[in-house]
Write an enzyme that holds these catalytic residues in place. Structure first.
Site, PDB file in Angstrom:
ATOM      1  N   LEU A  57     101.830  68.019  33.708  1.00  0.00           N
ATOM      2  CA  LEU A  57     101.650  68.867  34.507  1.00  0.00           C
ATOM      3  C   LEU A  57     100.571  69.813  32.805  1.00  0.00           C
ATOM      4  O   LEU A  57     101.107  70.627  32.014  1.00  0.00           O
ATOM      5  CB  LEU A  57     101.793  69.491  35.049  1.00  0.00           C
ATOM      6  CG  LEU A  57     101.998  70.185  36.327  1.00  0.00           C
ATOM      7  CD1 LEU A  57     100.697  69.362  37.389  1.00  0.00           C
ATOM      8  CD2 LEU A  57     102.853  70.862  37.342  1.00  0.00           C
ATOM      9  N   ASP A  58      99.219  70.228  33.244  1.00  0.00           N
ATOM     10  CA  ASP A  58      98.649  71.025  32.124  1.00  0.00           C
ATOM     11  C   ASP A  58      98.744  72.833  31.841  1.00  0.00           C
ATOM     12  O   ASP A  58      99.470  73.005  33.193  1.00  0.00           O
ATOM     13  CB  ASP A  58      96.827  70.829  32.039  1.00  0.00           C
ATOM     14  CG  ASP A  58      96.054  71.566  33.598  1.00  0.00           C
ATOM     15  OD1 ASP A  58      96.310  72.459  33.127  1.00  0.00           O
ATOM     16  OD2 ASP A  58      96.157  70.939  33.669  1.00  0.00           O
ATOM     17  N   TYR A  59      99.173  73.158  30.472  1.00  0.00           N
ATOM     18  CA  TYR A  59      98.889  74.244  29.988  1.00  0.00           C
ATOM     19  C   TYR A  59      99.361  75.381  30.958  1.00  0.00           C
ATOM     20  O   TYR A  59      99.307  76.414  31.918  1.00  0.00           O
ATOM     21  CB  TYR A  59      98.343  74.235  29.318  1.00  0.00           C
ATOM     22  CG  TYR A  59      99.116  75.996  28.478  1.00  0.00           C
ATOM     23  CD1 TYR A  59     100.223  76.617  28.072  1.00  0.00           C
ATOM     24  CD2 TYR A  59      98.399  77.342  28.756  1.00  0.00           C
ATOM     25  CE1 TYR A  59     100.444  77.499  27.689  1.00  0.00           C
ATOM     26  CE2 TYR A  59      98.405  78.150  28.320  1.00  0.00           C
ATOM     27  CZ  TYR A  59      99.747  78.461  27.762  1.00  0.00           C
ATOM     28  OH  TYR A  59      99.820  79.999  27.013  1.00  0.00           O
ATOM     29  N   ASP A  60      97.546  74.968  32.279  1.00  0.00           N
ATOM     30  CA  ASP A  60      97.331  76.321  33.022  1.00  0.00           C
ATOM     31  C   ASP A  60      97.927  76.062  35.060  1.00  0.00           C
ATOM     32  O   ASP A  60      96.903  76.305  35.340  1.00  0.00           O
ATOM     33  CB  ASP A  60      95.036  76.076  32.367  1.00  0.00           C
ATOM     34  CG  ASP A  60      95.058  76.821  31.899  1.00  0.00           C
ATOM     35  OD1 ASP A  60      95.324  77.791  30.965  1.00  0.00           O
ATOM     36  OD2 ASP A  60      94.074  76.367  30.689  1.00  0.00           O
ATOM     37  N   SER A  61      97.718  75.044  34.991  1.00  0.00           N
ATOM     38  CA  SER A  61      98.542  74.440  35.943  1.00  0.00           C
ATOM     39  C   SER A  61      99.759  74.678  36.653  1.00  0.00           C
ATOM     40  O   SER A  61     100.501  74.667  35.661  1.00  0.00           O
ATOM     41  CB  SER A  61      98.454  73.224  36.297  1.00  0.00           C
ATOM     42  OG  SER A  61      96.754  72.893  35.951  1.00  0.00           O
TER      43      SER A  61
END
Length: 235
Positions: A103-107
Site C-alpha cells: 500500500l504505497d506511501y501516499d495511500s
C-alpha cells in the site's frame, strides 16, 4: 526438509519473495554457511538458520492484524530512507509480523500484517485473485468510456491489467476493485485514462472490511475473519 524461503516465511521474517532476496544478498546462513542458492532446503527443527546473524524461530502462534494505514508511511518493516513505517504504528505488538502486499506511501487504508507465511504467500499470489477494493478521488471527471477502459484493462508498464470492477461514487470519485497486486496499480491505471489520482484509500481486502477502524489504528482479526481469509485462498 523444506525450501529455505518457505521456512523464513513461516518464521515471519518476510514473504517468500522477499526471503529469496535476503538469500541472494547473502544475509541468510544455515549451520554457519552462507546460503545463496534459492533451491536450498533445511530442517527448521534441527538446523541453525540465521538472518543477519540472528537465529530464527518458528512462531508458537500466528498473529493476524488489520491496520488502517495513514498516508506518509511505507509498507515495509524498515526503510533505508528512514521514513516512518507501518511497523511504527503497531504499539504494543511484540511478535515479529510483516505486511502482506503493498500500500504505497501516499495511500491510506486497510493492510494485513501477519507472521503466517502460508497465508501471506497465497494472499499475494495472483492466481488466487483476492479482491482489493479502492476508493479514489481523481482529477477531472471520468466519463463512461473511461470507466469501460478501466474495467476491460489498460496497459501499464508494458503489460495489460486484468479486468476490474469500476463504479462511480460521484463526479470525480471512483470505486475500483482489482485482483492483482502490481506496484501502484490503481494510480497507474487512472494515469492511463488521463485522470490521475489525488487521494486513494483501500476499503476492503477479500472478505475484510472495517469502516469503524480509525486511521493509524490496528486491531487483531477475529477467528471468523481469519477463517474467511483462509477460505478465500483455499487454505
Amino acid at each position: 526438509m523444506e525450501r529455505l524461503q518457505k521456512i523464513l516465511s513461516q518464521a515471519g521474517i518476510a514473504s517468500r519473495r522477499a526471503s529469496e532476496q535476503l538469500m541472494l544478498e547473502g544475509r541468510v546462513s544455515v549451520n554457519g554457511a552462507t546460503v545463496l542458492e534459492l533451491g536450498t532446503k533445511a530442517d527448521a527443527s534441527r538446523d541453525d538458520i540465521r538472518v543477519d546473524g540472528r537465529r530464527i524461530k518458528i512462531p508458537e502462534r500466528h498473529l493476524y492484524l488489520l491496520l488502517n494505514k495513514p498516508r506518509g508511511y511505507v509498507t515495509t518493516r524498515s526503510d533505508p530512507q528512514k521514513r516512518p513505517t507501518v511497523i511504527d504504528l503497531l504499539v504494543g505488538v511484540r511478535e515479529y509480523v510483516y505486511p502482506v502486499g503493498r500500500l504505497d506511501y501516499d495511500s491510506e487504508g486497510l493492510l494485513i500484517l501477519t507472521n503466517d507465511g502460508d497465508l501471506a504467500a497465497r494472499l499475494t499470489h495472483p492466481r488466487h485473485g483476492v479482491a482489493r477494493v479502492y476508493e479514489a478521488s481523481v482529477l477531472g471527471v471520468p466519463d463512461e468510456h473511461d470507466m469501460k477502459r478501466l474495467a476491460k484493462g489498460v496497459t501499464i508498464d508494458g503489460q495489460r491489467t486484468g479486468p476490474a470492477e469500476v463504479m462511480s461514487l460521484g463526479p470525480s470519485r471512483l470505486r475500483i476493485t482489482v485482483r492483482e497486486g502490481r506496484n501502484r496499480q490503481v494510480r497507474k491505471m487512472c494515469d492511463a485514462i488521463g485522470h490521475p489520482v489525488n487521494e486513494l484509500r483501500r476499503v476492503a481486502i477479500g472478505p475484510l472490511r472495517d469502516a469503524k477502524l480509525k486511521v493509524g489504528k490496528w486491531r487483531a482479526l477475529t477467528a471468523h475473519e481469519v477463517e474467511r481469509l483462509r477460505a478465500a485462498v483455499s487454505l
